[in-house]
Design a protein around this motif. Structure first.
Motif: not given
Length: 373
Positions: A163-184
């Protein structure tokens, strides 16, 4: 995301294929006085059986054992769903009705020893196991609950991130989103792209991400001996079989014409190897059946071996303690150190096995979708 969730839902059906459950009858903990008594008078105490201790912990079960205090077993009862082939009826109740295999209920008994150990059998009027066929067991067992728990965690983590990516696809990731983005990105750039190719990799990203995080999370949960974690999900061959079959189904459904041509009529192979006996087609078809079998056994064996080693180390305390109380206390310190070392090693193994399963799946998908000119 939708494809990933659909494959997670597929995992729920694994309990229909699972091996017969092993009851969670854990050997009573031995304190200092009990160990001394066992060493001096074994006639009044049950001898410790390392094999039963190990397999009771790594096996599936109809209830979730929490702890044993004295003679009292504290466990979470799970739903029993049985279809009696002799009576032609469906029965549902909680596993607590069996009282850890001591009681019968509605004509059924949880067998705790012998060849039928861990299975639910029907009994006659004298509470003896009947000679008729065993009931069909569709019960929600420990491993199924572990799968449900891991699915809930994955959904709670990834749905908000999506939902965060859909709402703001170009925003810098925060929190657990940062870890998951690295793994993705790791799965995308180091597994999917090199193995499948730039043209087709996006199509398989939902599936590859699903199996990677599903396997990794369940590997980690299996190392935590506290409810609701601790189920031996990826150390159950039925679970790894479903994962391997999912990979095989994905391969067969997405394979191109070149893939099928190489199986049916392999180019560059002499005709006498194709006709009148289709030797090469049989060999090629067998090779693609062996590939998912390798995935299944590799994951199952590596995870199960880690659990068995940990249980063997703990068994040494009871074995040495039964011989001499001081031996038991002495070996306990060594066992704890080795177990801590093994646990740290298993953290690495948990990630490696998720990576290997995903990498091999991607390689097989790449082979099936590769375009030959």
């Amino acid at each position: 995301m939708k494809l990933g969730i659909s494959f997670l839902s597929l995992m729920l059906w694994v309990h229909f294929l699972a091996f017969p459950a092993q009851p969670e009858e854990i050997t009573k903990a031995i304190d200092r006085d009990e160990v001394h008594h066992a060493a001096t008078d074994t006639s009044h105490s049950k001898e410790f059986n390392a094999g039963d201790f190990i397999f009771d912990h790594i096996g599936d079960a109809h209830d979730w054992h929490i702890v044993t205090i004295g003679d009292k077993h504290i466990s979470v009862p799970l739903p029993i769903i049985l279809y009696s082939r002799t009576r032609g009826q469906l029965f549902t109740f909680l596993s607590s009705k069996f009282h850890h295999g001591h009681d019968t209920y509605k004509g059924f008994k949880l067998v705790t020893d012998g060849d039928l150990k861990g299975k639910i059998a029907e009994v006659d009027v004298h509470n003896n196991i009947s000679d008729g066929p065993l009931p069909l067991d569709f019960s929600i067992k420990k491993n199924v609950v572990g799968i449900l728990f891991s699915i809930i965690i994955l959904l709670l983590v990834f749905v908000p991130i999506a939902k965060k990516y859909k709402a703001a696809p170009h925003a810098a990731p925060t929190g657990i989103q940062s870890l998951m983005e690295t793994l993705i990105l790791f799965v995308r750039d180091d597994i999917a792209k090199p193995s499948i190719g730039e043209k087709h990799y996006l199509k398989f990203m939902p599936y590859l991400l699903t199996i990677f995080f599903f396997i990794w999370l369940n590997n980690l949960l299996g190392l935590i001996p506290i409810f609701p974690a601790g189920a031996n999900v990826t150390g159950n061959i039925a679970v790894t079989m479903v994962l391997a079959l999912a990979t095989l189904a994905t391969i067969l459904l997405n394979a191109n014409k070149s893939f099928w041509k190489h199986i049916v009529n392999t180019p560059g192979v002499p005709v006498f190897l194709k006709l009148p006996i289709p030797i090469m087609p049989i060999v090629e078809a067998a090779s693609w059946l062996i590939k998912p079998a390798v995935l299944m056994i590799r994951l199952f064996a590596n995870i199960l071996a880690g659990h068995i080693i940990a249980m063997v180390l703990f068994s040494l305390i009871f074995i040495f303690g039964a011989a001499n109380v001081y031996f038991g206390f002495g070996i306990s310190f060594v066992t704890i150190l080795l177990t801590v070392f093994m646990s740290v090693l298993e953290l690495l193994v948990s990630f490696i096995q998720a990576f290997v399963f995903t990498m091999l799946s991607a390689l097989f998908l790449g082979m099936a979708t590769e375009e030959h000119h």
